[in-house]
Enzyme design. Structure first.
Site, PDB file in Angstrom:
ATOM      1  N   ALA A 189       0.835  -1.109  -0.001  1.00  0.00           N
ATOM      2  CA  ALA A 189      -0.001  -0.234   0.060  1.00  0.00           C
ATOM      3  C   ALA A 189       0.922   1.381   0.140  1.00  0.00           C
ATOM      4  O   ALA A 189       0.314   2.429  -0.205  1.00  0.00           O
ATOM      5  CB  ALA A 189      -0.886  -0.073   1.303  1.00  0.00           C
ATOM      6  N   PHE A 234       4.537   3.733  -0.940  1.00  0.00           N
ATOM      7  CA  PHE A 234       4.938   4.298  -2.336  1.00  0.00           C
ATOM      8  C   PHE A 234       5.371   3.448  -3.279  1.00  0.00           C
ATOM      9  O   PHE A 234       4.723   3.581  -4.416  1.00  0.00           O
ATOM     10  CB  PHE A 234       6.084   5.220  -1.718  1.00  0.00           C
ATOM     11  CG  PHE A 234       7.187   5.780  -2.728  1.00  0.00           C
ATOM     12  CD1 PHE A 234       6.394   6.235  -3.850  1.00  0.00           C
ATOM     13  CD2 PHE A 234       8.406   5.726  -2.631  1.00  0.00           C
ATOM     14  CE1 PHE A 234       7.214   7.090  -4.884  1.00  0.00           C
ATOM     15  CE2 PHE A 234       9.139   6.143  -3.800  1.00  0.00           C
ATOM     16  CZ  PHE A 234       8.519   6.773  -4.791  1.00  0.00           C
ATOM     17  N   TYR A 252      19.593   0.911   9.538  1.00  0.00           N
ATOM     18  CA  TYR A 252      18.578   0.741   8.728  1.00  0.00           C
ATOM     19  C   TYR A 252      19.401  -0.347   7.549  1.00  0.00           C
ATOM     20  O   TYR A 252      19.036  -1.180   7.117  1.00  0.00           O
ATOM     21  CB  TYR A 252      18.181   1.887   7.986  1.00  0.00           C
ATOM     22  CG  TYR A 252      17.464   1.581   6.571  1.00  0.00           C
ATOM     23  CD1 TYR A 252      16.127   1.305   6.387  1.00  0.00           C
ATOM     24  CD2 TYR A 252      17.947   2.034   5.338  1.00  0.00           C
ATOM     25  CE1 TYR A 252      15.535   0.845   5.392  1.00  0.00           C
ATOM     26  CE2 TYR A 252      17.488   1.855   4.274  1.00  0.00           C
ATOM     27  CZ  TYR A 252      16.137   1.338   4.111  1.00  0.00           C
ATOM     28  OH  TYR A 252      15.534   1.075   2.781  1.00  0.00           O
ATOM     29  N   ARG A 281      24.260  11.088  -5.716  1.00  0.00           N
ATOM     30  CA  ARG A 281      23.206   9.812  -5.475  1.00  0.00           C
ATOM     31  C   ARG A 281      22.736   9.674  -6.839  1.00  0.00           C
ATOM     32  O   ARG A 281      22.607  10.412  -7.935  1.00  0.00           O
ATOM     33  CB  ARG A 281      22.110   9.887  -4.694  1.00  0.00           C
ATOM     34  CG  ARG A 281      22.370  10.027  -3.225  1.00  0.00           C
ATOM     35  CD  ARG A 281      22.990   9.051  -2.344  1.00  0.00           C
ATOM     36  NE  ARG A 281      23.377   9.402  -1.211  1.00  0.00           N
ATOM     37  CZ  ARG A 281      24.580   9.834  -0.730  1.00  0.00           C
ATOM     38  NH1 ARG A 281      25.473  10.479  -1.500  1.00  0.00           N
ATOM     39  NH2 ARG A 281      24.556  10.157   0.661  1.00  0.00           N
TER      40      ARG A 281
END
Length: 375
Positions: A12, A14, A187, A255
């Site tokens: 649900a 992005f 992370y 990036r």
């Protein structure tokens, strides 16, 4: 014969919602398991905003084995996107990130192999963050894969990478999948664990498995009120709130930005090719964009001329450059990104202009500074 559904965990969100639409366009039924994380979907949200009505939606966590068994029932393939995302926040919400990302993946895999299910394809979302710094080249020593910049160098505001052997200034090079992984945040550690758990279990149980190492994904539906999301969305939120984008270091760190629609296509191609197995693949464009340049592009697309504020500070664990070598994905999946950056940013800006974001960047920075993670 009605095809069996594909389960998309985190579907649900992005990336997930774009993938779901791409699968439906191919005539593939989809089931979504998502906990509607308040930091992404807003407090008190109980129904998904972006999913079409024909999608079977299960509201809950991948940490719930009973619900996971229900989600896996009669499923032919799984795309595992469910994860808490936020490099800086992960450094002080260690337990939450580990429980959601590592334990959640463990529960999913445990039920896949012990719940009597017959999953024949698994694709997991990994991350470029597991590399740490990307690859670089030293004019004297050749290709290098350096560790993080030393603290003393960052404190001296010397931002670029030096060769760890001779000390010379380096230049960035594209990062291939063979580059040793050196995760520099909680992370990133959890994303490495997600990737390795899925590949390990897939290998052991004969489940064709692929990990897609996503570079910096941007586009519509990326939460503008989540201060730990992608930088393009954060800059959009700041500008729409009348505030300047905030940029750490000198803004010249770069990036590899890839549009969410290209990422959705990469997952579809991976699902279609179960012969591509036991492998991790970079999903990026191969093009470098500085953070300062991204702030300018977002402001131009939104029609808001507000220069970025260059902070001259650094965050713990931040890297300087990491750009994808995507040749393996091109060769094995037939994947080629198609959305040019300026067109993609215009796409994000059109959507963002219809949203009322809550700018929480100052709050997030205060949290990081309180933990001495910004200096």
């Amino acid at each position: 014969m009605i095809p069996q559904p594909v389960l998309v965990t985190g579907g649900a969100g992005f990336i997930g919602s774009h993938l779901v639409e791409a699968l439906l366009a191919r005539g593939i039924p989809v089931r979504v398991l998502d906990n509607l994380e308040p930091q992404v979907h807003g407090p008190g949200t109980t129904s998904p905003q972006w999913l079409p009505a024909q999608v079977e939606f299960l509201h809950g966590s991948v940490n719930d084995p009973i619900l996971v068994d229900r989600a896996l029932s009669e499923v032919q393939a799984v795309v595992h996107l469910a994860a808490v995302v936020g490099v800086g926040q992960s450094m002080y919400e260690i337990r939450r990130y580990t429980e959601a990302n590592v334990q959640g993946t463990a529960v999913l895999l445990d039920r896949m192999v012990n719940g009597g299910h017959k999953v024949s394809r698994l694709v997991v979302a990994s991350s470029m963050s597991i590399y740490g710094e990307g690859r670089y080249a030293c004019s004297g020593c050749g290709p290098i894969a350096p560790p993080l910049r030393p603290l003393a160098q960052l404190q001296a505001r010397d931002w670029e990478l030096h060769c760890p052997t001779c000390g010379a200034m380096t230049e960035w090079a594209v990062t291939d999948e063979g580059k040793p992984v050196m995760p520099t945040s909680v992370y990133a550690v959890t994303k490495r664990d997600q990737e390795e758990l899925c590949l390990c279990v897939g290998r052991a149980y004969g489940i064709p498995t692929a990990a897609l190492r996503l570079f910096n994904v941007y586009g519509p539906r990326q939460s503008l009120s989540n201060p730990y999301t992608g930088v393009a969305a954060i800059f959009s939120s700041r500008l729409l709130s009348g505030q300047p984008p905030l940029i750490f270091e000198d803004g010249q760190q770069s990036r590899d930005f890839i549009h969410v629609s290209d990422v959705a296509q990469a997952f579809c191609k991976a699902l279609e090719k179960p012969c591509v197995t036991d492998v991790a693949l970079n999903i990026g464009t191969g093009q470098a964009t500085s953070i300062a340049q991204m702030a300018t592009l977002v402001g131009k697309a939104l029609g808001i001329a507000k220069p970025a504020e260059i902070l001259g500070k650094f965050r713990e664990g931040d890297i300087r450059h990491c750009i994808a070598n995507n040749e393996q994905a091109r060769h094995l999946l037939g994947f080629a990104p198609s959305v040019q950056l300026e067109k993609g940013i215009a796409d994000l800006a059109r959507w963002a202009g219809q949203v009322l974001p809550e700018d929480r960047v100052d709050e997030a920075r205060a949290e990081l500074e309180a933990k001495c993670l910004v200096r």
